[in-house]
Design a protein around this motif. Structure first.
Motif, PDB file in Angstrom:
ATOM      1  N   HIS A  29       0.856  -1.197   0.000  1.00 23.60           N
ATOM      2  CA  HIS A  29       0.000   0.000   0.000  1.00 23.60           C
ATOM      3  C   HIS A  29       0.882   1.234   0.000  1.00 23.60           C
ATOM      4  O   HIS A  29       2.069   1.150   0.313  1.00 23.60           O
ATOM      5  CB  HIS A  29      -0.896   0.032   1.258  1.00 23.60           C
ATOM      6  CG  HIS A  29      -1.818  -1.131   1.345  1.00 23.60           C
ATOM      7  ND1 HIS A  29      -1.464  -2.292   1.973  1.00 23.60           N
ATOM      8  CD2 HIS A  29      -3.067  -1.324   0.858  1.00 23.60           C
ATOM      9  CE1 HIS A  29      -2.464  -3.168   1.869  1.00 23.60           C
ATOM     10  NE2 HIS A  29      -3.442  -2.604   1.198  1.00 23.60           N
ATOM     11  N   CYS A  63      -6.263  -9.316  -6.618  1.00 22.57           N
ATOM     12  CA  CYS A  63      -5.110  -9.079  -5.752  1.00 22.57           C
ATOM     13  C   CYS A  63      -5.578  -8.750  -4.331  1.00 22.57           C
ATOM     14  O   CYS A  63      -5.396  -7.644  -3.820  1.00 22.57           O
ATOM     15  CB  CYS A  63      -4.169  -8.020  -6.316  1.00 22.57           C
ATOM     16  SG  CYS A  63      -3.417  -8.540  -7.855  1.00 22.57           S
ATOM     17  N   LEU A  66      -3.723  -8.441   1.729  1.00 22.42           N
ATOM     18  CA  LEU A  66      -4.003  -8.485   3.164  1.00 22.42           C
ATOM     19  C   LEU A  66      -5.505  -8.461   3.445  1.00 22.42           C
ATOM     20  O   LEU A  66      -5.916  -8.672   4.574  1.00 22.42           O
ATOM     21  CB  LEU A  66      -3.345  -7.297   3.885  1.00 22.42           C
ATOM     22  CG  LEU A  66      -1.825  -7.281   3.962  1.00 22.42           C
ATOM     23  CD1 LEU A  66      -1.188  -6.849   2.650  1.00 22.42           C
ATOM     24  CD2 LEU A  66      -1.350  -6.335   5.062  1.00 22.42           C
ATOM     25  N   GLU A  92      -5.902 -14.209  -5.450  1.00 26.00           N
ATOM     26  CA  GLU A  92      -4.597 -13.908  -4.840  1.00 26.00           C
ATOM     27  C   GLU A  92      -3.591 -14.992  -5.220  1.00 26.00           C
ATOM     28  O   GLU A  92      -3.911 -16.174  -5.252  1.00 26.00           O
ATOM     29  CB  GLU A  92      -4.740 -13.801  -3.308  1.00 26.00           C
ATOM     30  CG  GLU A  92      -3.455 -13.689  -2.526  1.00 26.00           C
ATOM     31  CD  GLU A  92      -2.527 -12.545  -2.967  1.00 26.00           C
ATOM     32  OE1 GLU A  92      -2.990 -11.406  -3.134  1.00 26.00           O
ATOM     33  OE2 GLU A  92      -1.315 -12.812  -3.151  1.00 26.00           O
ATOM     34  N   LEU A  93      -2.373 -14.557  -5.519  1.00 25.95           N
ATOM     35  CA  LEU A  93      -1.313 -15.492  -5.917  1.00 25.95           C
ATOM     36  C   LEU A  93      -0.744 -16.248  -4.719  1.00 25.95           C
ATOM     37  O   LEU A  93      -0.529 -17.453  -4.761  1.00 25.95           O
ATOM     38  CB  LEU A  93      -0.185 -14.700  -6.600  1.00 25.95           C
ATOM     39  CG  LEU A  93       1.018 -15.471  -7.092  1.00 25.95           C
ATOM     40  CD1 LEU A  93       0.642 -16.407  -8.232  1.00 25.95           C
ATOM     41  CD2 LEU A  93       2.114 -14.520  -7.555  1.00 25.95           C
ATOM     42  N   ALA A 141      -3.734 -14.706 -11.213  1.00 25.51           N
ATOM     43  CA  ALA A 141      -5.067 -14.182 -11.558  1.00 25.51           C
ATOM     44  C   ALA A 141      -5.363 -14.326 -13.048  1.00 25.51           C
ATOM     45  O   ALA A 141      -6.520 -14.358 -13.449  1.00 25.51           O
ATOM     46  CB  ALA A 141      -5.169 -12.722 -11.134  1.00 25.51           C
ATOM     47  N   ASP A 161      -6.060  -4.205  -7.939  1.00 29.52           N
ATOM     48  CA  ASP A 161      -5.043  -3.710  -7.007  1.00 29.52           C
ATOM     49  C   ASP A 161      -3.713  -4.477  -7.069  1.00 29.52           C
ATOM     50  O   ASP A 161      -3.182  -4.896  -6.033  1.00 29.52           O
ATOM     51  CB  ASP A 161      -5.629  -3.771  -5.584  1.00 29.52           C
ATOM     52  CG  ASP A 161      -4.897  -2.871  -4.609  1.00 29.52           C
ATOM     53  OD1 ASP A 161      -4.068  -2.049  -5.044  1.00 29.52           O
ATOM     54  OD2 ASP A 161      -5.146  -3.003  -3.393  1.00 29.52           O
TER      55      ASP A 161
HETATM   56  C1  LIG Z   1      -0.645  -4.257  -3.973  1.00 27.27           C
HETATM   57  S1  LIG Z   1      -0.902  -5.835  -3.266  1.00 27.27           S
HETATM   58  C2  LIG Z   1      -2.638  -5.889  -2.975  1.00 27.27           C
HETATM   59  C3  LIG Z   1      -3.094  -5.303  -1.677  1.00 27.27           C
HETATM   60  C4  LIG Z   1      -4.474  -5.757  -1.293  1.00 27.27           C
HETATM   61  N1  LIG Z   1      -5.485  -5.422  -2.251  1.00 27.27           N
HETATM   62  C5  LIG Z   1      -4.891  -5.365   0.097  1.00 27.27           C
HETATM   63  O1  LIG Z   1      -5.961  -4.767   0.253  1.00 27.27           O
HETATM   64  O2  LIG Z   1      -4.170  -5.675   1.023  1.00 27.27           O
HETATM   65  C6  LIG Z   1      -0.760  -6.912  -4.661  1.00 27.27           C
HETATM   66  C7  LIG Z   1      -1.111  -8.364  -4.408  1.00 27.27           C
HETATM   67  O3  LIG Z   1      -1.095  -9.051  -5.662  1.00 27.27           O
HETATM   68  C8  LIG Z   1      -0.652 -10.363  -5.474  1.00 27.27           C
HETATM   69  N2  LIG Z   1      -0.214 -10.852  -6.791  1.00 27.27           N
HETATM   70  C9  LIG Z   1       0.962 -10.624  -7.439  1.00 27.27           C
HETATM   71  N3  LIG Z   1       0.969 -11.219  -8.644  1.00 27.27           N
HETATM   72  C10 LIG Z   1      -0.228 -11.817  -8.774  1.00 27.27           C
HETATM   73  C11 LIG Z   1      -0.834 -12.618  -9.790  1.00 27.27           C
HETATM   74  N4  LIG Z   1      -0.187 -12.877 -10.937  1.00 27.27           N
HETATM   75  N5  LIG Z   1      -2.076 -13.096  -9.587  1.00 27.27           N
HETATM   76  C12 LIG Z   1      -2.747 -12.829  -8.426  1.00 27.27           C
HETATM   77  N6  LIG Z   1      -2.231 -12.070  -7.433  1.00 27.27           N
HETATM   78  C13 LIG Z   1      -1.000 -11.585  -7.603  1.00 27.27           C
HETATM   79  C14 LIG Z   1       0.445 -10.215  -4.448  1.00 27.27           C
HETATM   80  O4  LIG Z   1       0.716 -11.445  -3.777  1.00 27.27           O
HETATM   81  C15 LIG Z   1      -0.150  -9.145  -3.526  1.00 27.27           C
HETATM   82  O5  LIG Z   1      -0.849  -9.733  -2.480  1.00 27.27           O
END
Ligand SMILES: C[S@@+](CC[C@H](N)C(=O)[O-])C[C@H]1O[C@@H](n2cnc3c(N)ncnc32)[C@H](O)[C@@H]1O
Length: 296
Positions: A29, A63, A66, A92-93, A141, A161
């Motif tokens: 964030h 995404c 948290l 979520e990954l 995703a 996000d």
């Molecule tokens: C900026 S953070 C998101 C914060 C979240 N929306 C929150 O409210 O806490 C980006 C998230 O995307 C996930 N991520 C990264 N690559 C991804 C993918 N290819 N597919 C799904 N999620 C992914 C990461 O593990 C991370 O949790």
């Protein structure tokens, strides 16, 4: 040591906590505040309180991380209409992120019921009650969203996000955002914190219209998108001009499985051969008139 212990809560300016990803080299964030970001970049622009008057509501949290966006959304929806039925699809990954969020009590400032729901979602990847049906789909995703699309799920509100385009271009491509658009209701909206020209042009190429969400404090504006431009706050002249420069060349990932490096290289090649004005030239030409926030 369990993998989830790699995430240490980091304080943000509004008193809420975020994590730092060593894998992506970015915080989850902005430093202004994780909780505020969920409210101001997602819940408010998507009009969730107003939408909560009409049940059921379908939410797509891309995404999940948290869980802030889902926590803020459920809180706002049920504060407005406790009877609103919600269908939540979260992607979520890395499952250690939602688990660490619960282990570190990061969401404690949300109502206890919501924290309990999201704790179960992090552990069992689903939750069902008389007013909520929630699923957490783990994996890339680009793959899980194809499952969501073939299941016929259509969202009233999408939270987009990912980490920023330079470090996670996979989730900002024309092809991925076209898939997102296929999961959006005709009157649904997508919100993202990003105002970058490459993201905005990819949203346009995906068949969506776009608007700017208002900047708060020193924040940059975000973007809201949907099929209809009605009620979307319009872009400023400088934001529109930015979309006519090379910064607006979108990322592409034709088969939805390229790695970040190939996606970045493909865009760089397209930028080099582009007839669009170089962004640096445009900045020089217009800088005195520009709002600093609109030129990212
Ligand atoms: C900026 S953070 C998101 C914060 C979240 N929306 C929150 O409210 O806490 C980006 C998230 O995307 C996930 N991520 C990264 N690559 C991804 C993918 N290819 N597919 C799904 N999620 C992914 C990461 O593990 C991370 O949790």
């Amino acid at each position: 040591m369990e993998k989830q212990e790699q995430f240490t809560p980091q304080h943000t300016a509004d008193g809420s906590y975020t994590f730092y990803s060593t894998e992506f080299g970015e915080s989850f964030h902005s430093q202004f505040g994780a909780k505020q970001e969920a409210e101001l970049k997602f819940v408010e622009p998507l009009n969730l309180r107003q939408r909560a008057q009409h049940s059921p509501l379908f939410l797509l949290d891309i995404c999940y991380g948290l869980g802030y966006n889902s926590a803020a959304a459920l809180t706002a929806i049920w504060e407005t209409n406790p009877d609103c039925q919600v269908e939540l699809m979260a992607l979520e990954l890395d499952e250690t992120v939602p688990k660490s969020s619960i282990a570190h009590h990061v969401l404690e400032s949300y109502p206890a019921e919501i924290v309990e729901i999201l704790a179960q979602l992090a552990t069992t990847h689903s939750f069902q009650s008389d007013r909520l049906n929630a699923k957490l789909l783990l994996g890339d995703a680009r793959t899980t969203l194809q499952q969501v699309q073939s299941s016929g799920f259509k969202a009233d509100a999408v939270f987009l996000d990912p980490f920023s385009p330079p470090v996670c271009p996979q989730l900002w491509t024309v092809e991925f955002l076209s898939l997102v658009a296929q999961c959006l209701k005709p009157d649904g909206n997508l919100a993202t914190y990003s105002c970058s020209a490459t993201v905005r042009s990819a949203l346009l190429a995906a068949g969506l219209t776009i608007g700017s969400t208002s900047p708060v404090g020193r924040r940059t504006p975000g973007t809201i998108a949907g099929f209809s431009s009605a009620a979307l706050p319009s872009l400023s002249t400088s934001e529109l001009e930015h979309l006519q420069t090379r910064a607006a060349v979108p990322y592409r990932d034709l088969s939805l499985n390229d790695n970040a490096e190939s996606i970045i290289q493909r865009r760089q090649q397209e930028q080099q051969s582009s007839t669009l004005e170089p962004t640096s030239q445009w900045k020089k030409r217009t800088l005195p008139m520009l709002d600093e926030n609109s030129i990212n």
